[in-house]
Write a protein that holds these residues in place. Structure first.
Motif, PDB file in Angstrom:
ATOM      1  N   GLU A  56      -4.082 -24.928   0.299  1.00 25.11           N
ATOM      2  CA  GLU A  56      -3.905 -23.481   0.146  1.00 25.11           C
ATOM      3  C   GLU A  56      -4.787 -22.719   1.125  1.00 25.11           C
ATOM      4  OE1 GLU A  56      -3.976 -20.022  -3.339  1.00 25.11           O
ATOM      5  OE2 GLU A  56      -4.744 -22.032  -3.764  1.00 25.11           O
ATOM      6  N   ASP A  57      -6.016 -23.182   1.317  1.00 30.65           N
ATOM      7  CA  ASP A  57      -6.926 -22.497   2.246  1.00 30.65           C
ATOM      8  C   ASP A  57      -6.377 -22.522   3.665  1.00 30.65           C
ATOM      9  OD1 ASP A  57      -8.678 -21.888   0.229  1.00 30.65           O
ATOM     10  OD2 ASP A  57     -10.084 -23.517   0.670  1.00 30.65           O
ATOM     11  N   LEU A  58      -5.841 -23.678   4.076  1.00 27.41           N
ATOM     12  CA  LEU A  58      -5.281 -23.775   5.428  1.00 27.41           C
ATOM     13  C   LEU A  58      -4.100 -22.832   5.594  1.00 27.41           C
ATOM     14  CD1 LEU A  58      -5.215 -25.323   8.183  1.00 27.41           C
ATOM     15  CD2 LEU A  58      -3.486 -26.791   7.142  1.00 27.41           C
ATOM     16  N   LEU A  59      -3.208 -22.813   4.616  1.00 27.52           N
ATOM     17  CA  LEU A  59      -2.022 -21.965   4.708  1.00 27.52           C
ATOM     18  C   LEU A  59      -2.385 -20.486   4.670  1.00 27.52           C
ATOM     19  CD1 LEU A  59       0.268 -24.077   2.373  1.00 27.52           C
ATOM     20  CD2 LEU A  59       0.474 -23.859   4.846  1.00 27.52           C
ATOM     21  N   MET A  60      -3.373 -20.132   3.872  1.00 29.19           N
ATOM     22  CA  MET A  60      -3.808 -18.736   3.830  1.00 29.19           C
ATOM     23  C   MET A  60      -4.450 -18.336   5.155  1.00 29.19           C
ATOM     24  SD  MET A  60      -2.944 -17.072   1.136  1.00 29.19           S
ATOM     25  CE  MET A  60      -4.043 -15.647   1.279  1.00 29.19           C
ATOM     26  N   ALA A  61      -5.139 -19.269   5.801  1.00 26.94           N
ATOM     27  CA  ALA A  61      -5.736 -18.977   7.106  1.00 26.94           C
ATOM     28  C   ALA A  61      -4.654 -18.702   8.141  1.00 26.94           C
ATOM     29  CB  ALA A  61      -6.621 -20.136   7.551  1.00 26.94           C
ATOM     30  N   CYS A  62      -3.554 -19.462   8.075  1.00 28.00           N
ATOM     31  CA  CYS A  62      -2.441 -19.227   8.998  1.00 28.00           C
ATOM     32  C   CYS A  62      -1.787 -17.881   8.719  1.00 28.00           C
ATOM     33  CB  CYS A  62      -1.409 -20.344   8.871  1.00 28.00           C
ATOM     34  SG  CYS A  62      -2.014 -21.980   9.339  1.00 28.00           S
ATOM     35  N   ALA A  63      -1.556 -17.583   7.453  1.00 23.59           N
ATOM     36  CA  ALA A  63      -0.926 -16.313   7.089  1.00 23.59           C
ATOM     37  C   ALA A  63      -1.826 -15.126   7.400  1.00 23.59           C
ATOM     38  CB  ALA A  63      -0.566 -16.331   5.604  1.00 23.59           C
ATOM     39  N   ALA A  64      -3.138 -15.354   7.382  1.00 27.12           N
ATOM     40  CA  ALA A  64      -4.074 -14.271   7.682  1.00 27.12           C
ATOM     41  C   ALA A  64      -3.948 -13.780   9.116  1.00 27.12           C
ATOM     42  CB  ALA A  64      -5.502 -14.730   7.406  1.00 27.12           C
ATOM     43  N   ASP A  65      -3.382 -14.628   9.999  1.00 27.70           N
ATOM     44  CA  ASP A  65      -3.225 -14.239  11.402  1.00 27.70           C
ATOM     45  C   ASP A  65      -2.043 -13.298  11.620  1.00 27.70           C
ATOM     46  OD1 ASP A  65      -5.417 -15.660  12.283  1.00 27.70           O
ATOM     47  OD2 ASP A  65      -4.274 -17.478  12.693  1.00 27.70           O
ATOM     48  N   VAL A  66      -1.205 -13.106  10.600  1.00 30.87           N
ATOM     49  CA  VAL A  66      -0.070 -12.187  10.738  1.00 30.87           C
ATOM     50  C   VAL A  66      -0.580 -10.754  10.616  1.00 30.87           C
ATOM     51  CG1 VAL A  66       2.157 -11.489   9.817  1.00 30.87           C
ATOM     52  CG2 VAL A  66       1.475 -13.896   9.716  1.00 30.87           C
ATOM     53  N   PRO A  67      -0.297  -9.897  11.591  1.00 27.94           N
ATOM     54  CA  PRO A  67      -0.757  -8.511  11.508  1.00 27.94           C
ATOM     55  C   PRO A  67      -0.173  -7.775  10.294  1.00 27.94           C
ATOM     56  CG  PRO A  67      -0.056  -9.048  13.745  1.00 27.94           C
ATOM     57  CD  PRO A  67       0.371 -10.190  12.870  1.00 27.94           C
ATOM     58  N   ASP A  68      -0.971  -6.907   9.705  1.00 29.10           N
ATOM     59  CA  ASP A  68      -0.514  -6.117   8.555  1.00 29.10           C
ATOM     60  C   ASP A  68       0.770  -5.365   8.868  1.00 29.10           C
ATOM     61  OD1 ASP A  68      -2.698  -6.974   7.131  1.00 29.10           O
ATOM     62  OD2 ASP A  68      -3.716  -5.031   7.081  1.00 29.10           O
ATOM     63  N   ALA A  69       0.892  -4.882  10.107  1.00 27.30           N
ATOM     64  CA  ALA A  69       2.037  -4.047  10.470  1.00 27.30           C
ATOM     65  C   ALA A  69       3.362  -4.772  10.303  1.00 27.30           C
ATOM     66  CB  ALA A  69       1.892  -3.572  11.918  1.00 27.30           C
ATOM     67  N   TRP A  70       3.356  -6.094  10.327  1.00 21.41           N
ATOM     68  CA  TRP A  70       4.594  -6.855  10.183  1.00 21.41           C
ATOM     69  C   TRP A  70       4.876  -7.246   8.730  1.00 21.41           C
ATOM     70  CZ3 TRP A  70       3.388 -10.783  14.685  1.00 21.41           C
ATOM     71  CH2 TRP A  70       3.339 -10.068  15.908  1.00 21.41           C
ATOM     72  N   LEU A  71       3.957  -6.892   7.830  1.00 16.87           N
ATOM     73  CA  LEU A  71       4.104  -7.279   6.428  1.00 16.87           C
ATOM     74  C   LEU A  71       4.213  -6.091   5.466  1.00 16.87           C
ATOM     75  CD1 LEU A  71       1.429 -10.150   6.314  1.00 16.87           C
ATOM     76  CD2 LEU A  71       3.904 -10.412   6.515  1.00 16.87           C
ATOM     77  N   VAL A  72       3.943  -4.906   5.956  1.00 20.63           N
ATOM     78  CA  VAL A  72       3.975  -3.741   5.073  1.00 20.63           C
ATOM     79  C   VAL A  72       5.408  -3.449   4.614  1.00 20.63           C
ATOM     80  CG1 VAL A  72       1.925  -2.681   6.070  1.00 20.63           C
ATOM     81  CG2 VAL A  72       4.171  -2.171   7.047  1.00 20.63           C
ATOM     82  N   ASP A  73       5.504  -2.825   3.453  1.00 23.22           N
ATOM     83  CA  ASP A  73       6.795  -2.376   2.908  1.00 23.22           C
ATOM     84  C   ASP A  73       7.750  -3.521   2.603  1.00 23.22           C
ATOM     85  OD1 ASP A  73       5.890   0.258   3.232  1.00 23.22           O
ATOM     86  OD2 ASP A  73       6.669   0.355   5.271  1.00 23.22           O
ATOM     87  N   GLU A  74       7.224  -4.724   2.383  1.00 19.48           N
ATOM     88  CA  GLU A  74       8.085  -5.845   1.988  1.00 19.48           C
ATOM     89  C   GLU A  74       8.474  -5.638   0.528  1.00 19.48           C
ATOM     90  OE1 GLU A  74      10.224  -9.349   2.628  1.00 19.48           O
ATOM     91  OE2 GLU A  74       9.122  -8.151   4.088  1.00 19.48           O
ATOM     92  N   PRO A  75       9.763  -5.522   0.232  1.00 13.96           N
ATOM     93  CA  PRO A  75      10.198  -5.251  -1.145  1.00 13.96           C
ATOM     94  C   PRO A  75       9.695  -6.318  -2.124  1.00 13.96           C
ATOM     95  CG  PRO A  75      12.024  -4.961   0.385  1.00 13.96           C
ATOM     96  CD  PRO A  75      10.911  -5.578   1.162  1.00 13.96           C
ATOM     97  N   GLY A  76       9.176  -5.859  -3.254  1.00 14.32           N
ATOM     98  CA  GLY A  76       8.724  -6.768  -4.301  1.00 14.32           C
ATOM     99  C   GLY A  76       7.278  -7.187  -4.192  1.00 14.32           C
ATOM    100  N   PHE A  77       6.558  -6.669  -3.193  1.00  9.40           N
ATOM    101  CA  PHE A  77       5.166  -7.054  -3.000  1.00  9.40           C
ATOM    102  C   PHE A  77       4.273  -5.817  -2.999  1.00  9.40           C
ATOM    103  CE2 PHE A  77       7.632 -10.498  -1.181  1.00  9.40           C
ATOM    104  CZ  PHE A  77       6.972 -11.631  -1.664  1.00  9.40           C
ATOM    105  N   ASP A  78       3.017  -6.017  -3.427  1.00 11.17           N
ATOM    106  CA  ASP A  78       2.075  -4.904  -3.513  1.00 11.17           C
ATOM    107  C   ASP A  78       1.456  -4.542  -2.174  1.00 11.17           C
ATOM    108  OD1 ASP A  78       2.515  -4.675  -6.244  1.00 11.17           O
ATOM    109  OD2 ASP A  78       0.872  -6.043  -6.753  1.00 11.17           O
ATOM    110  N   GLY A  79       1.475  -5.465  -1.226  1.00  9.97           N
ATOM    111  CA  GLY A  79       0.878  -5.198   0.077  1.00  9.97           C
ATOM    112  C   GLY A  79       0.853  -6.458   0.920  1.00  9.97           C
ATOM    113  N   PRO A  80       0.326  -6.371   2.138  1.00  6.79           N
ATOM    114  CA  PRO A  80       0.323  -7.510   3.057  1.00  6.79           C
ATOM    115  C   PRO A  80      -0.329  -8.775   2.501  1.00  6.79           C
ATOM    116  CG  PRO A  80      -0.171  -5.513   4.256  1.00  6.79           C
ATOM    117  CD  PRO A  80      -0.148  -5.138   2.811  1.00  6.79           C
TER     118      PRO A  80
END
Length: 265
Positions: free
Chosen positions: A201-225
């Motif tokens: 989980e730590d490795l996968l979260m580290a990879c996902a952490a590299d995604v800029p917030d701007a590409w994750l905002v306003d995703e339906p069904g989620f509270d935030g990036p």
């Protein structure tokens, strides 16, 4: 997060890709293959490139380094190609850049042999990320410096286009009969023993952490990036257990031989 640079010059389109990536020069004097937020596939393609590209590198695969590239749409004003001009104008802001590997050539299984252990690692990795775009028709691999590199991960994690089915996707099989490395007898069992313990989980979260917030905002069904990043990590982690047993491989069609360039006959 990704290192960010700014595009200073659009060099040329790379028409091999369906999303019309382009070769650009940046203010760090580097050359990058740039993928655009304004392309038809949208920002989720860029998210997939980051999550899976960074995961590949962290698992020891050879894959181009990634950067965020800021684009001023004014760069497109002088482009004679109207399609390119429209793409640049619609992609202002942060886009994705991949390290340009000069001298690399496309992988051809008839010209370059891959050992069973390396083939198994690639097939297992593609099964993990549900890569539907590494077939013999479009291998999305290159040979650079005599070694195999993985590129183009935009067509992975297809469940993120319908998050409601993401959890169920964890148990789905992976059909590798059409995989570009299937003829080399991939040893997916050995790959699983080697790679599965690394996918935490730590490795996968580290990879996902590299995604800029701007590409994750306003995703339906989620509270935030951060909520979206957690969903990527959770879904990928759910695929790990017993993954090698859900991979379908076709019959081996090529004899075993040393890795690297094949001798011409």
């Amino acid at each position: 997060m990704l290192t960010e640079v700014s595009a200073t010059r659009y060099v040329t389109p790379l028409r091999e890709g369906g999303s019309l990536p382009g070769l650009v020069e940046a203010d760090d004097l580097g050359l990058y293959v740039m993928k655009f937020t304004g392309a038809g596939q949208g920002r989720k393609t860029l998210v997939a490139e980051v999550v899976c590209g960074q995961l590949a590198r962290r698992l020891g695969f050879r894959a181009p380094g990634l950067v965020g590239i800021g684009l001023d749409p004014v760069i497109g004003l002088g482009e004679p190609d109207q399609e390119v001009q429209a793409l640049l104008k619609s992609s202002g802001g942060l886009n994705l850049g991949m390290e340009y590997l000069s001298g690399a050539i496309g992988f051809d299984p008839l010209a370059y042999a891959v050992p069973a252990d390396e083939a198994g690692r690639v097939v297992w990795f593609d099964a993990l990320i549900n890569n539907v775009d590494r077939s013999w028709r479009n291998p999305n691999m290159i040979v650079h410096g005599g070694e195999l590199w993985l590129i183009d991960h935009g067509a992975t994690m297809i469940w993120h286009h319908n998050w409601r089915g993401a959890e169920a996707s964890a148990a789905k099989p992976y059909d590798a009969t059409d995989h570009a490395l299937a003829p080399f007898g991939p040893d997916v069992k050995a790959a699983a023993a080697d790679l599965a313990p690394l996918v935490t989980e730590d490795l996968l979260m580290a990879c996902a952490a590299d995604v800029p917030d701007a590409w994750l905002v306003d995703e339906p069904g989620f509270d935030g990036p951060d909520d979206v990043r957690r969903a990527y990590a959770t879904t990928l982690l759910g695929r790990v257990t017993g993954l090698e047993q859900r991979i379908t491989l076709g019959p081996r069609t090529e004899p075993s031989e040393p890795a690297g360039w094949r001798e011409t006959r």
